[in-house]
Design a protein around this motif. Structure first.
Motif, PDB file in Angstrom:
ATOM      1  N   TRP A  23      23.255  31.980 -20.593  1.00 31.73           N
ATOM      2  CA  TRP A  23      22.715  31.109 -19.560  1.00 31.73           C
ATOM      3  C   TRP A  23      23.460  31.327 -18.262  1.00 31.73           C
ATOM      4  CZ3 TRP A  23      18.534  27.932 -19.941  1.00 31.73           C
ATOM      5  CH2 TRP A  23      18.007  27.781 -21.214  1.00 31.73           C
ATOM      6  N   THR A  24      22.738  31.292 -17.157  1.00 31.59           N
ATOM      7  CA  THR A  24      23.339  31.360 -15.835  1.00 31.59           C
ATOM      8  C   THR A  24      23.000  30.068 -15.097  1.00 31.59           C
ATOM      9  OG1 THR A  24      23.531  32.637 -13.779  1.00 31.59           O
ATOM     10  CG2 THR A  24      21.372  32.622 -14.833  1.00 31.59           C
ATOM     11  N   ALA A  25      23.977  29.533 -14.399  1.00 28.06           N
ATOM     12  CA  ALA A  25      23.760  28.280 -13.679  1.00 28.06           C
ATOM     13  C   ALA A  25      24.441  28.317 -12.316  1.00 28.06           C
ATOM     14  CB  ALA A  25      24.298  27.101 -14.488  1.00 28.06           C
ATOM     15  N   SER A  26      23.848  27.601 -11.384  1.00 26.20           N
ATOM     16  CA  SER A  26      24.432  27.392 -10.059  1.00 26.20           C
ATOM     17  C   SER A  26      24.006  26.008  -9.591  1.00 26.20           C
ATOM     18  CB  SER A  26      23.968  28.465  -9.073  1.00 26.20           C
ATOM     19  OG  SER A  26      22.579  28.338  -8.844  1.00 26.20           O
ATOM     20  N   CYS A  27      24.571  25.573  -8.480  1.00 19.81           N
ATOM     21  CA  CYS A  27      24.234  24.256  -7.940  1.00 19.81           C
ATOM     22  C   CYS A  27      23.922  24.343  -6.462  1.00 19.81           C
ATOM     23  CB  CYS A  27      25.396  23.279  -8.131  1.00 19.81           C
ATOM     24  SG  CYS A  27      25.694  22.814  -9.832  1.00 19.81           S
ATOM     25  N   ASP A  28      22.955  23.540  -6.045  1.00 19.99           N
ATOM     26  CA  ASP A  28      22.710  23.276  -4.644  1.00 19.99           C
ATOM     27  C   ASP A  28      23.381  21.943  -4.338  1.00 19.99           C
ATOM     28  OD1 ASP A  28      21.051  25.527  -4.570  1.00 19.99           O
ATOM     29  OD2 ASP A  28      19.227  24.348  -4.842  1.00 19.99           O
ATOM     30  N   LEU A  29      23.736  21.738  -3.096  1.00 26.27           N
ATOM     31  CA  LEU A  29      24.293  20.461  -2.656  1.00 26.27           C
ATOM     32  C   LEU A  29      23.352  19.854  -1.628  1.00 26.27           C
ATOM     33  CD1 LEU A  29      28.038  21.432  -2.070  1.00 26.27           C
ATOM     34  CD2 LEU A  29      27.007  20.419  -4.101  1.00 26.27           C
ATOM     35  N   ALA A  30      23.241  18.533  -1.639  1.00 25.49           N
ATOM     36  CA  ALA A  30      22.398  17.845  -0.660  1.00 25.49           C
ATOM     37  C   ALA A  30      23.071  16.554  -0.246  1.00 25.49           C
ATOM     38  CB  ALA A  30      21.025  17.553  -1.254  1.00 25.49           C
ATOM     39  N   ARG A  31      22.817  16.167   0.992  1.00 25.72           N
ATOM     40  CA  ARG A  31      23.277  14.870   1.479  1.00 25.72           C
ATOM     41  C   ARG A  31      22.270  14.372   2.508  1.00 25.72           C
ATOM     42  NH1 ARG A  31      28.340  16.288   5.459  1.00 25.72           N
ATOM     43  NH2 ARG A  31      27.164  17.667   6.802  1.00 25.72           N
ATOM     44  N   VAL A  32      22.220  13.084   2.651  1.00 29.34           N
ATOM     45  CA  VAL A  32      21.325  12.468   3.622  1.00 29.34           C
ATOM     46  C   VAL A  32      22.175  11.918   4.753  1.00 29.34           C
ATOM     47  CG1 VAL A  32      19.618  10.669   4.006  1.00 29.34           C
ATOM     48  CG2 VAL A  32      19.655  11.890   1.822  1.00 29.34           C
ATOM     49  N   GLU A  38      19.851  17.089   4.163  1.00 28.99           N
ATOM     50  CA  GLU A  38      20.335  18.437   4.438  1.00 28.99           C
ATOM     51  C   GLU A  38      20.700  19.059   3.094  1.00 28.99           C
ATOM     52  OE1 GLU A  38      23.516  20.601   7.434  1.00 28.99           O
ATOM     53  OE2 GLU A  38      23.769  18.492   6.957  1.00 28.99           O
ATOM     54  N   VAL A  39      20.086  20.197   2.778  1.00 26.97           N
ATOM     55  CA  VAL A  39      20.325  20.851   1.500  1.00 26.97           C
ATOM     56  C   VAL A  39      21.031  22.175   1.748  1.00 26.97           C
ATOM     57  CG1 VAL A  39      19.256  21.866  -0.556  1.00 26.97           C
ATOM     58  CG2 VAL A  39      18.284  19.790   0.452  1.00 26.97           C
ATOM     59  N   PHE A  40      22.108  22.382   0.993  1.00 23.17           N
ATOM     60  CA  PHE A  40      22.823  23.657   1.016  1.00 23.17           C
ATOM     61  C   PHE A  40      22.428  24.394  -0.254  1.00 23.17           C
ATOM     62  CE2 PHE A  40      25.412  20.592   3.327  1.00 23.17           C
ATOM     63  CZ  PHE A  40      25.626  21.258   4.519  1.00 23.17           C
ATOM     64  N   MET A  78      29.196  24.948   5.328  1.00 26.57           N
ATOM     65  CA  MET A  78      28.803  26.018   4.427  1.00 26.57           C
ATOM     66  C   MET A  78      27.692  26.811   5.086  1.00 26.57           C
ATOM     67  SD  MET A  78      29.122  23.871   0.914  1.00 26.57           S
ATOM     68  CE  MET A  78      27.527  24.305   0.445  1.00 26.57           C
ATOM     69  N   VAL A  79      27.662  28.107   4.856  1.00 26.43           N
ATOM     70  CA  VAL A  79      26.636  28.957   5.436  1.00 26.43           C
ATOM     71  C   VAL A  79      25.520  29.188   4.470  1.00 26.43           C
ATOM     72  CG1 VAL A  79      26.950  30.562   7.295  1.00 26.43           C
ATOM     73  CG2 VAL A  79      28.623  30.514   5.510  1.00 26.43           C
TER      74      VAL A  79
END
Length: 79
Positions: A23-32, A38-40, A78-79
């Motif tokens: 399995w491969t996993a990653s995460c996006d980050l979001a804040r309001v 705004e989603v990274f 973050m870019v």
């Protein structure tokens, strides 16, 4: 897995099976903020593990570190 909430941020994990039965996993980050959500995307690198839960846990651990770093130094973007 649903979003996780941490210090005002949402951690959005994604896990996918690989061709070699891992399995491969990653995460996006979001804040309001005042301007809306705004989603990274692709905020963490890909973590490959034998089990889905382990891959997600590794990616979420990295996301937490990134959030803590952003909070510690708000000028870092973050870019």
């Amino acid at each position: 897995m649903d979003k996780l909430h941490y210090k005002g941020w949402d951690i959005i994990p994604t896990a996918l099976p690989t061709d070699d039965h891992k399995w491969t996993a990653s995460c996006d980050l979001a804040r309001v903020d005042a301007d809306g959500e705004e989603v990274f995307e692709g905020a963490t690198m890909q973590f490959v593990r034998d089990m889905k839960e382990d891959a997600i846990a590794a990616a979420c651990d990295e996301a937490i570190i990134q959030i803590d770093n952003i909070i510690a130094n708000p000028l870092v973007r973050m870019v």
